[in-house]
Structures are given as structure tokens and as C-alpha cells.
Design an enzyme around this catalytic site. Structure first.
Site, short mmCIF file in Angstrom:
data_model
loop_
_atom_site.label_atom_id
_atom_site.label_comp_id
_atom_site.label_asym_id
_atom_site.label_seq_id
_atom_site.Cartn_x
_atom_site.Cartn_y
_atom_site.Cartn_z
N SER A 125 23.31 -2.20 -51.96
CA SER A 125 23.70 -3.51 -52.49
C SER A 125 22.69 -4.63 -52.32
CB SER A 125 25.04 -3.94 -51.88
OG SER A 125 26.09 -3.17 -52.41
N LYS A 172 25.32 -15.24 -49.34
CA LYS A 172 26.31 -14.35 -49.92
C LYS A 172 27.69 -14.66 -49.34
CE LYS A 172 27.16 -9.41 -50.79
NZ LYS A 172 26.67 -8.02 -50.58
N SER A 175 26.23 -4.97 -54.71
CA SER A 175 27.21 -6.03 -54.73
C SER A 175 26.61 -7.43 -54.58
CB SER A 175 28.21 -5.82 -53.59
OG SER A 175 27.57 -5.92 -52.32
#
EC number: 6.3.5.7
Length: 492
Positions: A183, A79, A159
Site C-alpha cells: 500500500s 494518511k 491503500s
């Protein structure tokens, strides 16, 4: 042999160990898959094929020498919130334009030390603020899933949408992710993948771009419960550079998978039956309850009375911490700079140009609730509510509950742009089942549990005692065994 990108981490480990394929061959297969799919899915914001192949060659040498480490040769996506030395790290924000850190986050350093291979950096909501991966400076991530009979693009959740989409589309064997209010778990539920938010402090936050420091926690998104357990073992550690990381032994989580759940108590919180909850979610939850009864677990009704205050309290605490954390982005030392004659103008214009709409909204909310005259009325009160939420869970666990079963999301994934004109609160309601876990600092696991009437994935959430992730993996396997796995039909 099965296509290399279709193998789970556990299967890859065995395949590489038996020399049925080389780490270089696996890395090349993933690089090719990314090249083919990323233009459609937008899951990666930076791909590192040369680095992947170099790391894979080193893994092959170790395997040949009989020195294989736990993740030797396993290709992972990272990420864009995790600092990766010399590689694009921008939290999917324009304000960090061109930033390539000279250091490595503790979580990624742990993964490389265990032999993992880096494929690149994954798209995400800007600064991890979002529930659909539509706030990224690099554009929205597209889910590999589609509703039956439709070509409409749907969101992967957020997210960590790039992480979830990449894992579901087999563009990496597993991915790092972060969870501040859901998330990891919400995108995992939206994409038919497994995601765990560990206990706060289980993974170091050092080198991870901060959103809300008392809530943020790193964790994996993977294809199976076993893969998530393997990844978390490598990601977790105590870290002298992060004083909130816990100095506790990290168990071998994989060992708990397959253990019987007979006699365990599974709590069902009545407050999670929210008004207007879709029938499909209610039915899925009941199905999960039935699976645990059939496996020999005891179902216990519990009360978490302060649940209804969790979402409003979260959206005071998280923006308040974000407004403080994001004050460092000013155009002076790194990232975007809008040149001006006056330094105050430079600050203001850089931040105006660098931050997206949702990030600006949360900075404004956070600054407001921390301002003189409102601090006690909002922030202090929200922290008191947080203490009460934590106490609710403590009482449930003190009463003998081993894990708590809830829905993961209030619906399946929605279309890209479907909430563009909606009240922001409608988007925030996607986190209604997940934010309590962050507010209490507990571990939470999302496991795929079925498909809705449109053929889209739905997940169930398990909440555990502090630092008892092994029980979550143990009970999560029951859902995976009963529900089976779900793969997105390939259209890209």
C-alpha cells in the site's frame, strides 16, 4: 524562484534555511494549492489550514533563532490511518464517524518534533483495505495522471492513494503512508512517486489504526529518493509503546545517496516473471537490469521458490488479523452508533452500517479461517508458508545478494470503476510483486522508472536485507538518475 509547491523537501530545507522564503509563505502556497485541486482529486478528507499556519509561524521563529530542526517548516500530508490529536482520524471509514483522538501517533509526533507542518488528513482505502483507493467512505481518490489523449479518471493505487495523489499533484511536500501488502509501493509506482516500506519494526505502529498487526508498517511517499530518505529518518524510532518496534540506531539515510553501487550484487528472482506479464513490464525490468550493469553492479539470477504461494497465504493471514483487530468497532465507546433497544442489535446494525463492502468481505474471510475446524487447515498453514517465504530471502542474502530488483506492479494504473464488476481476486493480483516483502518483514522501495505506451508511470521495486534501508536508497538513486523524474501534466 521556482514555485514553492514545486520544491522537493531537500530544496525546501535549503530555501527556508537561506531565508529565501518563509515557512508561512510555503504553508500558504500549499493551502491554496489544496483548495484549488482537492475538489477534483479528493486527496484530502480533512484540511487543517489554521494548524498549518500556526506550526509554520513556530518554524519561522526557530529558523530565525538558528534552531532549525531536520524538517523545519516542511508541509506534510498525513494518511487518515495515523492518530492526530484533536483532528479527524477515521481510517476513511463511516464506523469511526466524528472520531478525533486525544493523543498523537508516534510517527506523526516524531515528524512534528522535527519541525514538520501538518496540512491535513489524506484519503485512503477504508481501513487500508484496497489497491485502488475506491473503498473509502469519502469516495475514490483521483490520480493527477491521465492517459494520453483521454480525460478518463484513473486510480492512484491503494491503500495510500490520497498520499500518492497529493505528493504527485504537489499538494504536500511529502506524505505519511502505510504498507500491509503493497500500500506504499503500488500507489507510488502508479503516480510516479517514491515510496518505501521499511523493515517491520523500523517505525512504531503505536497510534496507527491497525489492519494486520504482523504486516502493517509506516513509511513515506515522496517525490525523490532523497526526500524519502529524509522523511524516513524522522519517522523511524524505537518506541516503548510498541513492543514490535526495533531498538536499533536509525541511520542518516541521506548520507548513503550518491555512493557508488560498483561491486554490489543485484538479485533477479526468476519467479517474478509471472505468466501473462505485460511486455512493457518485462521491458522495464530489463531496462533496470541494464542500468545496474552500466553502474558497475553485478547481476545475479536467484530463486525465491515459494513466491507463488505468497498471495494466497497473505489473503489468509491479513484478513484473519483484520477480523480480530476490527472487532473493537462496535458502536459502544466511539464512532458511529446505530441506536437500538437491544445491545446485540446495536452491535450488528452499527457494524453493518459502518463498514464498507470490502472491509466486510475481509472480516468474513478472516473469521472463517480462524474458526474451529479451519484454523489449522488455513491460518496455521499460511503461517508455515510465510516462514518458507522468509527463508527464501534469507538464503538469497546469505549468498551475497545486496538488493533484489523486481517490477513494482503488474501494470500501470487503471480507470476508476474499471474493476467494479470484476472478481475481487483480480484486484488482489495488483499486490503480486509486493506482498512477499510484507510476509518476510523486509524493506521495499518503489522508484519511478518510466512511462507506458499511454504515458502513465511505471515503477521498479528494490527489496533489501532487514534494517538495511540505506542500501535501498543507495541503489534506488541509480534508477532515479537513469530514468529521470516524471510529473503529471496539470489538468485540475
Amino acid at each position: 524562484m521556482t514555485e514553492l509547491t514545486a520544491l522537493t523537501i531537500a530544496e525546501l530545507r535549503d530555501t527556508l534555511g537561506r531565508r529565501q522564503a518563509s515557512a508561512v509563505e510555503v504553508a500558504e502556497a500549499y493551502v491554496a494549492a489544496i483548495e484549488a485541486a482537492n475538489p477534483s482529486l479528493n486527496a484530502y478528507v480533512a484540511v487543517t489550514p489554521d494548524k498549518a499556519l500556526d506550526m509554520a509561524r513556530a518554524s519561522d521563529a526557530r529558523i530565525a533563532a538558528g534552531e532549525a530542526r531536520p524538517l523545519e517548516g516542511v508541509p506534510l500530508g498525513i494518511k487518515d490511518l495515523f492518530a492526530t490529536e484533536g483532528v479527524h482520524t477515521q481510517a476513511a471509514s463511516h464506523i469511526l464517524d466524528g472520531f478525533k483522538p486525544g493523543y498523537e501517533s508516534t510517527v506523526t509526533a516524531n515528524l512534528w518534533a522535527d519541525g514538520a507542518v501538518m496540512l491535513g488528513k489524506l484519503n485512503m482505502d477504508e481501513f487500508a483495505m484496497g489497491s485502488s483507493n475506491e473503498t473509502s467512505y469519502y469516495g475514490p481518490v483521483v490520480s493527477p495522471w491521465r492517459s494520453e489523449g483521454s480525460n478518463a479518471k484513473i486510480v492512484p493505487g491503494g491503500s495510500s492513494g490520497g498520499s500518492a495523489s497529493a505528493v504527485a499533484a504537489h499538494l504536500c511536500a511529502g506524505a505519511t503512508a502505510t504498507d500491509t501488502g503493497g500500500s506504499i509501493r503500488q500507489p507510488a509506482a502508479f503516480t510516479g512517486t517514491v515510496g518505501i516500506k521499511p523493515t517491520y519494526g523500523r517505525c512504531s505502529r503505536w497510534g496507527t489504526v491497525a489492519f494486520a498487526s504482523s504486516l502493517d508498517q509506516a513509511g513515506p511517499i515522496a517525490r525523490t529518493v532523497r526526500d524519502a530518505a529524509i522523511m524516513l529518518k524522522s519517522m523511524a524510532s524505537v518506541d516503548p509503546k510498541d513492543t514490535t518496534s526495533a531498538d536499533l540506531p536509525v541511520p542518516d539515510y541521506e548520507q548513503s545517496i550518491g555512493e557508488t553501487v560498483k561491486g554490489l550484487k543485484i538479485g533477479i528472482p526468476r519467479e517474478y516473471r509471472v505468466e501473462g506479464m505485460p511486455e512493457e513490464i518485462e521491458k522495464l525490468w530489463q531496462q533496470g537490469i541494464d542500468w545496474y550493469r552500466q553502474a558497475g553492479a553485478e547481476i545475479v539470477d536467484i530463486s525465491l521458490p515459494h513466491t507463488k504461494y505468497a498471495l494466497p497465504a497473505y489473503y489468509i493471514v491479513a484478513p484473519a488479523e483484520a477480523s480480530s483487530n476490527l472487532a473493537r468497532y462496535d458502536g459502544v465507546r466511539y464512532g458511529l452508533r446505530v441506536e437500538c433497544d437491544d445491545i446485540i442489535d446495536m452491535y450488528e446494525k452499527t457494524r453493518a452500517a459502518g463498514f464498507g463492502r470490502e472491509v466486510k468481505r475481509r472480516i468474513l474471510i478472516g473469521t472463517y479461517v480462524l474458526s474451529a475446524g479451519y484454523y489449522d487447515a488455513y491460518y496455521v498453514r499460511a503461517q508455515k508458508v510465510r516462514t518458507l517465504i522468509k527463508r527464501d530471502f534469507e538464503l538469497a542474502f546469505e549468498a551475497g545478494v545486496d538488493a533484489i530488483l523486481t517490477p513494482a506492479t503488474p501494470s500501470s494504473a487503471f480507470g476508476i470503476g474499471a474493476m467494479a464488476d470484476a472478481d475481487p481476486v483480480e484486484m488482489y493480483l495488483n499486490d503480486i510483486f509486493t506482498v512477499t516483502v510484507n510476509m518476510a518483514g523486509l524493506p521495499g522501495l518503489a522508484v519511478p522508472a518510466g512511462l507506458d505506451s499511454s504515458g502513465l508511470p511505471l515503477g521498479l521495486q528494490l527489496i533489501g536485507r532487514p534494517f538495511d534501508e540505506q542500501t535501498l536508497f543507495r541503489v534506488g538513486q541509480v534508477i532515479e538518475d537513469a530514468a529521470g523524474s516524471f510529473a503529471a501534466p496539470k489538468w485540475w
